[in-house]
Design a protein around this motif. Structure first.
Motif, PDB file in Angstrom:
ATOM      1  N   THR A  12      60.536  21.588  15.571  1.00  0.00           N
ATOM      2  CA  THR A  12      61.825  21.980  15.000  1.00  0.00           C
ATOM      3  C   THR A  12      62.914  20.933  15.225  1.00  0.00           C
ATOM      4  O   THR A  12      63.998  21.031  14.653  1.00  0.00           O
ATOM      5  CB  THR A  12      62.297  23.313  15.613  1.00  0.00           C
ATOM      6  OG1 THR A  12      62.266  23.162  17.045  1.00  0.00           O
ATOM      7  CG2 THR A  12      61.397  24.459  15.202  1.00  0.00           C
ATOM      8  N   GLU A  43      62.567  14.667  15.270  1.00  0.00           N
ATOM      9  CA  GLU A  43      61.341  13.861  15.156  1.00  0.00           C
ATOM     10  C   GLU A  43      60.212  14.675  14.515  1.00  0.00           C
ATOM     11  O   GLU A  43      59.526  14.207  13.612  1.00  0.00           O
ATOM     12  CB  GLU A  43      60.933  13.319  16.534  1.00  0.00           C
ATOM     13  CG  GLU A  43      59.793  12.322  16.506  1.00  0.00           C
ATOM     14  CD  GLU A  43      60.154  10.945  15.940  1.00  0.00           C
ATOM     15  OE1 GLU A  43      61.312  10.735  15.540  1.00  0.00           O
ATOM     16  OE2 GLU A  43      59.259  10.092  15.875  1.00  0.00           O
ATOM     17  N   SER A  62      57.201  25.962  17.500  1.00  0.00           N
ATOM     18  CA  SER A  62      58.431  26.169  18.260  1.00  0.00           C
ATOM     19  C   SER A  62      58.123  27.162  19.371  1.00  0.00           C
ATOM     20  O   SER A  62      57.089  27.835  19.344  1.00  0.00           O
ATOM     21  CB  SER A  62      59.493  26.751  17.323  1.00  0.00           C
ATOM     22  OG  SER A  62      60.613  27.206  18.048  1.00  0.00           O
ATOM     23  N   ARG A  63      59.050  27.292  20.321  1.00  0.00           N
ATOM     24  CA  ARG A  63      58.929  28.396  21.274  1.00  0.00           C
ATOM     25  C   ARG A  63      59.272  29.702  20.591  1.00  0.00           C
ATOM     26  O   ARG A  63      58.982  30.772  21.104  1.00  0.00           O
ATOM     27  CB  ARG A  63      59.873  28.158  22.463  1.00  0.00           C
ATOM     28  CG  ARG A  63      59.436  27.032  23.357  1.00  0.00           C
ATOM     29  CD  ARG A  63      60.537  26.624  24.297  1.00  0.00           C
ATOM     30  NE  ARG A  63      61.644  25.965  23.601  1.00  0.00           N
ATOM     31  CZ  ARG A  63      62.716  25.449  24.194  1.00  0.00           C
ATOM     32  NH1 ARG A  63      62.820  25.503  25.492  1.00  0.00           N
ATOM     33  NH2 ARG A  63      63.664  24.863  23.477  1.00  0.00           N
ATOM     34  N   ARG A  91      62.541  30.620  14.432  1.00  0.00           N
ATOM     35  CA  ARG A  91      63.186  29.305  14.259  1.00  0.00           C
ATOM     36  C   ARG A  91      62.269  28.377  13.437  1.00  0.00           C
ATOM     37  O   ARG A  91      62.697  27.723  12.487  1.00  0.00           O
ATOM     38  CB  ARG A  91      63.453  28.722  15.644  1.00  0.00           C
ATOM     39  CG  ARG A  91      64.173  27.416  15.675  1.00  0.00           C
ATOM     40  CD  ARG A  91      64.685  27.198  17.127  1.00  0.00           C
ATOM     41  NE  ARG A  91      64.688  25.811  17.530  1.00  0.00           N
ATOM     42  CZ  ARG A  91      65.599  24.936  17.138  1.00  0.00           C
ATOM     43  NH1 ARG A  91      66.565  25.299  16.321  1.00  0.00           N
ATOM     44  NH2 ARG A  91      65.541  23.689  17.565  1.00  0.00           N
ATOM     45  N   VAL A 125      58.265  17.160  21.598  1.00  0.00           N
ATOM     46  CA  VAL A 125      59.267  17.753  22.498  1.00  0.00           C
ATOM     47  C   VAL A 125      59.857  16.627  23.347  1.00  0.00           C
ATOM     48  O   VAL A 125      59.282  15.551  23.441  1.00  0.00           O
ATOM     49  CB  VAL A 125      58.641  18.819  23.440  1.00  0.00           C
ATOM     50  CG1 VAL A 125      58.148  20.006  22.652  1.00  0.00           C
ATOM     51  CG2 VAL A 125      57.529  18.221  24.297  1.00  0.00           C
ATOM     52  N   GLN A 157      56.760   6.089  18.741  1.00  0.00           N
ATOM     53  CA  GLN A 157      57.948   6.178  19.612  1.00  0.00           C
ATOM     54  C   GLN A 157      59.104   5.339  19.081  1.00  0.00           C
ATOM     55  O   GLN A 157      60.271   5.647  19.345  1.00  0.00           O
ATOM     56  CB  GLN A 157      57.612   5.683  21.031  1.00  0.00           C
ATOM     57  CG  GLN A 157      56.564   6.488  21.774  1.00  0.00           C
ATOM     58  CD  GLN A 157      55.174   5.944  21.576  1.00  0.00           C
ATOM     59  OE1 GLN A 157      54.869   5.286  20.582  1.00  0.00           O
ATOM     60  NE2 GLN A 157      54.309   6.221  22.520  1.00  0.00           N
ATOM     61  N   VAL A 173      59.984   4.832  16.034  1.00  0.00           N
ATOM     62  CA  VAL A 173      60.410   5.212  14.681  1.00  0.00           C
ATOM     63  C   VAL A 173      61.538   6.235  14.742  1.00  0.00           C
ATOM     64  O   VAL A 173      61.394   7.295  15.353  1.00  0.00           O
ATOM     65  CB  VAL A 173      59.207   5.784  13.890  1.00  0.00           C
ATOM     66  CG1 VAL A 173      59.659   6.281  12.532  1.00  0.00           C
ATOM     67  CG2 VAL A 173      58.131   4.727  13.748  1.00  0.00           C
ATOM     68  N   ALA A 177      63.967   9.161  13.901  1.00  0.00           N
ATOM     69  CA  ALA A 177      63.884  10.426  13.173  1.00  0.00           C
ATOM     70  C   ALA A 177      64.807  10.413  11.956  1.00  0.00           C
ATOM     71  O   ALA A 177      64.504  11.005  10.919  1.00  0.00           O
ATOM     72  CB  ALA A 177      64.254  11.580  14.101  1.00  0.00           C
TER      73      ALA A 177
HETATM   74  N1  LIG Z   1      64.736  11.533  17.684  1.00  0.00           N
HETATM   75  C1  LIG Z   1      64.206  10.356  17.463  1.00  0.00           C
HETATM   76  O1  LIG Z   1      64.729   9.517  16.690  1.00  0.00           O
HETATM   77  C2  LIG Z   1      62.885   9.989  18.116  1.00  0.00           C
HETATM   78  C3  LIG Z   1      62.266   8.796  17.761  1.00  0.00           C
HETATM   79  C4  LIG Z   1      61.033   8.472  18.344  1.00  0.00           C
HETATM   80  C5  LIG Z   1      60.469   9.315  19.287  1.00  0.00           C
HETATM   81  N2  LIG Z   1      61.128  10.466  19.618  1.00  0.00           N
HETATM   82  C6  LIG Z   1      60.515  11.342  20.639  1.00  0.00           C
HETATM   83  O2  LIG Z   1      60.201  12.551  19.984  1.00  0.00           O
HETATM   84  C7  LIG Z   1      60.403  13.643  20.870  1.00  0.00           C
HETATM   85  C8  LIG Z   1      61.266  14.668  20.155  1.00  0.00           C
HETATM   86  O3  LIG Z   1      62.497  14.093  19.829  1.00  0.00           O
HETATM   87  P1  LIG Z   1      63.649  14.996  19.184  1.00  0.00           P
HETATM   88  O4  LIG Z   1      64.829  14.131  19.037  1.00  0.00           O
HETATM   89  O5  LIG Z   1      63.102  15.722  18.001  1.00  0.00           O
HETATM   90  O6  LIG Z   1      63.869  16.031  20.417  1.00  0.00           O
HETATM   91  P2  LIG Z   1      64.704  17.392  20.583  1.00  0.00           P
HETATM   92  O7  LIG Z   1      65.413  17.724  19.335  1.00  0.00           O
HETATM   93  O8  LIG Z   1      65.489  17.269  21.839  1.00  0.00           O
HETATM   94  O9  LIG Z   1      63.526  18.444  20.879  1.00  0.00           O
HETATM   95  C9  LIG Z   1      62.558  18.753  19.917  1.00  0.00           C
HETATM   96  C10 LIG Z   1      62.125  20.203  20.084  1.00  0.00           C
HETATM   97  O10 LIG Z   1      61.511  20.365  21.347  1.00  0.00           O
HETATM   98  C11 LIG Z   1      61.603  21.740  21.707  1.00  0.00           C
HETATM   99  N3  LIG Z   1      61.978  21.815  23.124  1.00  0.00           N
HETATM  100  C12 LIG Z   1      63.134  21.387  23.693  1.00  0.00           C
HETATM  101  N4  LIG Z   1      63.128  21.633  25.022  1.00  0.00           N
HETATM  102  C13 LIG Z   1      61.941  22.247  25.284  1.00  0.00           C
HETATM  103  C14 LIG Z   1      61.358  22.779  26.465  1.00  0.00           C
HETATM  104  N5  LIG Z   1      61.955  22.691  27.662  1.00  0.00           N
HETATM  105  N6  LIG Z   1      60.116  23.327  26.376  1.00  0.00           N
HETATM  106  C15 LIG Z   1      59.466  23.398  25.177  1.00  0.00           C
HETATM  107  N7  LIG Z   1      60.003  22.925  24.019  1.00  0.00           N
HETATM  108  C16 LIG Z   1      61.213  22.361  24.080  1.00  0.00           C
HETATM  109  C17 LIG Z   1      62.691  22.369  20.844  1.00  0.00           C
HETATM  110  O11 LIG Z   1      62.050  23.252  19.942  1.00  0.00           O
HETATM  111  P3  LIG Z   1      62.191  24.865  20.031  1.00  0.00           P
HETATM  112  O12 LIG Z   1      63.537  25.150  20.647  1.00  0.00           O
HETATM  113  O13 LIG Z   1      62.127  25.251  18.588  1.00  0.00           O
HETATM  114  O14 LIG Z   1      61.041  25.321  20.846  1.00  0.00           O
HETATM  115  C18 LIG Z   1      63.261  21.202  20.079  1.00  0.00           C
HETATM  116  O15 LIG Z   1      63.662  21.522  18.760  1.00  0.00           O
HETATM  117  C19 LIG Z   1      61.060  13.077  22.145  1.00  0.00           C
HETATM  118  O16 LIG Z   1      60.119  13.015  23.173  1.00  0.00           O
HETATM  119  C20 LIG Z   1      61.509  11.689  21.750  1.00  0.00           C
HETATM  120  O17 LIG Z   1      61.387  10.746  22.815  1.00  0.00           O
HETATM  121  C21 LIG Z   1      62.303  10.824  19.063  1.00  0.00           C
END
Ligand SMILES: NC(=O)c1ccc[n+]([C@@H]2O[C@H](COP(=O)([O-])OP(=O)(O)OC[C@H]3O[C@@H](n4cnc5c(N)ncnc54)[C@H](OP(=O)(O)O)[C@@H]3O)[C@@H](O)[C@H]2O)c1
Length: 214
Positions: free
Chosen positions: A8, A11, A30-31, A35, A71, A134, A136, A138
């Protein structure tokens, strides 16, 4: 089917839409079922497609053959430990980066297993963990009207799983995947990601990587 644990967030959503538009059946986890349902339905409506499904993370882990971990790193250990049995014999693609922040600037955390993906493999001994994507952004993934620029370095101790994931990522225009070797090499990709985030802040941009000479 390709599933996204924590799909959700930006990324997971970005990868799901790119894979869905390249013809893959996808499912966002998702949890919270509602959502995931709402996000998947909105994405399908927005793009006129029907190949993004939804569920809670357990349902997604059960239904998909390939799972992307999207996550935050801080959630990785608990999530994977809870899904260890369901993820047995499946390919698990890790996108997480162990980041800390100092004065708002990201740096790589000094973690016990050195790399987030190596840690994931230790947590999931019977899964084939692949590290990828990693570097790339989002936000770039979300701009589906634009092709993706840059290279994606893919690492794994399973050659078969690595080749399968490289093939899937190559189906997203114009990504180029590169074989980064064994999973331990993921530490280098995770580190360069922290550097890219510092550059993004300095130059007010979204940087990526392109390897020359190959
Ligand atoms: N954003 C970027 O540009 C990017 C680029 C490359 C790599 N990444 C990697 O991709 C991953 C996700 O990035 P993001 O920006 O999408 O992260 P985010 O928005 O902070 O989290 C993604 C999802 O993880 C779930 N989540 C959050 N805390 C959690 C917990 N304690 N336990 C279980 N689920 C949890 C939530 O989903 P629910 O609340 O729906 O469960 C949330 O929507 C990260 O590890 C990041 O390093 C991100």
């Amino acid at each position: 089917m390709i599933g996204f644990l924590g799909g959700t967030g930006p990324e997971g959503r970005g990868l799901a839409i790119r894979f869905a538009l390249s013809g893959e059946n996808t499912i966002i986890g998702s949890r919270d079922n509602s959502r995931a349902d709402e996000i998947a339905r909105k994405m399908c409506d927005q793009y006129g497609i029907d190949n993004i499904g939804s569920g809670n993370n357990l349902e997604v882990a059960e239904q998909a053959e390939i799972l992307f971990i999207t996550v935050p790193y801080s959630a990785q250990r608990e999530l994977l430990a809870s899904l260890r049995n369901v993820l047995k014999y499946k390919i698990v693609v890790n996108t997480t980066v162990p980041l800390g922040f100092h004065d708002g600037m990201p740096y790589i955390l000094d973690i016990e297993d050195v790399s987030a993906s190596v840690e994931a493999q230790i947590l999931l001994p019977d899964s084939q963990v692949v590290s990828a994507l990693q570097t790339v952004s989002a936000r770039d993934l979300a701009k589906v009207e634009e092709n993706m620029i840059g290279d994606v370095i893919v690492c794994s101790d399973s050659e078969d799983a690595k080749m399968e994931i490289m093939h899937k990522i190559d189906s997203i225009p114009d990504f180029r995947t590169l074989d980064g070797g064994r999973l331990a090499n993921s530490r280098y990709v995770e580190s360069i990601t922290a550097m890219l985030l510092n550059l993004n802040s300095k130059y007010k941009t979204r940087s990526g990587i392109r390897i020359t000479g190959i």
